[in-house]
Design a protein around this motif. Sequence first.
Motif, short mmCIF file in Angstrom:
data_model
loop_
_atom_site.label_atom_id
_atom_site.label_comp_id
_atom_site.label_asym_id
_atom_site.label_seq_id
_atom_site.Cartn_x
_atom_site.Cartn_y
_atom_site.Cartn_z
N PRO A 34 -4.77 4.00 4.81
CA PRO A 34 -3.48 3.32 4.72
C PRO A 34 -3.64 1.92 4.13
O PRO A 34 -4.70 1.30 4.27
CB PRO A 34 -3.01 3.26 6.19
N GLY A 36 -3.09 -2.06 3.99
CA GLY A 36 -3.08 -3.03 5.08
C GLY A 36 -1.70 -3.59 5.34
O GLY A 36 -0.76 -3.35 4.57
N PRO A 37 -1.54 -4.34 6.42
CA PRO A 37 -0.23 -4.93 6.75
C PRO A 37 0.21 -5.92 5.67
O PRO A 37 -0.61 -6.55 5.01
CB PRO A 37 -0.48 -5.63 8.08
N VAL A 38 1.52 -6.00 5.48
CA VAL A 38 2.08 -6.88 4.47
C VAL A 38 2.92 -7.96 5.14
O VAL A 38 3.82 -7.65 5.93
CB VAL A 38 2.95 -6.08 3.48
N THR A 39 2.60 -9.20 4.83
CA THR A 39 3.44 -10.31 5.27
C THR A 39 4.47 -10.56 4.18
O THR A 39 4.12 -10.99 3.07
CB THR A 39 2.62 -11.58 5.52
N ARG A 383 11.53 -0.48 2.43
CA ARG A 383 10.43 -1.37 2.83
C ARG A 383 9.11 -0.89 2.24
O ARG A 383 8.31 -1.70 1.73
CB ARG A 383 10.34 -1.44 4.35
N GLU A 384 8.85 0.42 2.30
CA GLU A 384 7.61 0.94 1.74
C GLU A 384 7.52 0.67 0.24
O GLU A 384 6.46 0.33 -0.27
CB GLU A 384 7.50 2.44 2.00
N GLU A 387 6.81 -3.11 -0.19
CA GLU A 387 5.47 -3.47 0.28
C GLU A 387 4.40 -2.98 -0.70
O GLU A 387 3.42 -3.69 -0.98
CB GLU A 387 5.21 -2.90 1.67
N ASN A 388 4.58 -1.79 -1.23
CA ASN A 388 3.58 -1.26 -2.17
C ASN A 388 3.62 -2.00 -3.50
O ASN A 388 2.57 -2.17 -4.13
CB ASN A 388 3.78 0.23 -2.35
N HIS A 391 1.59 -5.02 -2.95
CA HIS A 391 0.16 -4.73 -2.89
C HIS A 391 -0.46 -4.67 -4.28
O HIS A 391 -1.69 -4.70 -4.41
CB HIS A 391 -0.07 -3.39 -2.19
N GLU A 399 2.86 -13.01 0.67
CA GLU A 399 3.78 -14.06 1.12
C GLU A 399 3.90 -15.19 0.10
O GLU A 399 4.81 -16.02 0.18
CB GLU A 399 3.37 -14.61 2.48
#
Length: 454
Positions: A34, A36-39, A383-384, A387-388, A391, A399
């Motif tokens: 997966p 990683g987390p996204v700020t 959101r996905e 976020e991608n 990335h 951020e």
Amino acid sequence: MHSILAQPRVPPTQLSRAALTRSAAATYDRAMPPLGPVTLPTMYRVRPAFARTRLEDIPGGVAATLAAGRLPIKRGDTVAVGAGSRGIANIAVIVRATVDWLNAQGARPFVFPAMGSHGGATAEGQRSVLAHYGITEATMGCEVRASMEVIQVGEALGLPVWLDRIASEADWIGLVNRIKPHTDFKGSIESGLFKMMTIGLGKYQGATQYHRANVNHGYETVITAVGREMLARARIGFGLGLVENGYDETACVEAFNAADLEAGERRLLKDARAWMARLPFGRLDVLVVEEIGKNVSGSGMDTNVIGRPSNPHEPFPADPKILWIVALDLTDESEGNATGIGNADFTTRRLAEKIDWKPTAINTLTACAPNGAKLPLVFESDREAVENALHCIGLTPPEQARVVRIRSTLVLGEIECSEALLPEIAKRPDLEVVGQGRPLPFDAAGRIVPLLVH
């Protein structure tokens, strides 16, 4: 998280639209690690200041300019009033005001769809497109006549010039269209009355022929040559040119008779180019577009705003430079026509499942621009998708990304900009920050909270 992976077990012709999309949006292999987390970046509402010339009394303005236009229309004449398929501010009000003025002169007007392949290239489909914009027999107070049949009225560049059969049977043809920079090419005449005389009056047969000719001759050459032949051979009674300001408002309307139409359109295009809304930054990491659609732009997203051309046939200014574009939804008014989705890099399942591939294919193939129908990576939620995209911007932390969110390329009077853009905004007297910053907002299901423009 999903990507586009082919699933060829069932012939596409046996699948429903939603099933076809689901079969093409298979889940990534579970062994894939997966992300990683996204700020998410902190976003600030910003109001750009665009030129705001505005016509306050639209019906009165339409009547006044038609009266001053030295038009050849006489009492008892039938007048075919052509309306197109773009998202034009106040279009129903403007067409109704045109019909009312003609009635007041004792003429007998009717409305017809002056559009090429839109509405699935069917008469009923084009009626439906007009109805979406509030143009019906009930609202216009006259007949709406639609047909895909054409007749030949002349020749240009060695090609036949085609004219809507129903319009050809009227004593006069009047055209109502917005004049604006085109999404595919740059010239001294672009999108407006000449284009409507070419693509709109030519219907599907003409649109297909002329777009193919554009590949060889160039858009401006084709539109100019066919438009001039139409003015010489068809009974063009008037063109009503509309120009909008940067807030999607009617800035001015001006009527031209056949003799004045070309010079008038060229003049109004200069105003349209000066007044149009643009993104206020030359470089962005991510642009989040809440809605794309045919009522927004002929190319789904106005290429003059995003800096990406619809087709490869003509040079186009790559300004601004946007690394990734995320398109979240398709407008209902598009009726499944997702032309322009190919200019996005990330999208959502809710948009993909709204696509009707038949009108999308007809539109993009007619324009000889199949790239406009390419489906980008599809994700389960807004959101996905965002976020991608974040990335994929390189080593810049999400951020700190340069991000702008817009309702659509037609609505730029209020936008959201990420914190990384604040230093530039502070130096710009034409940009105003409104309110406090907040992370890009999503609900519990991962759908973006809509940007409400006041």
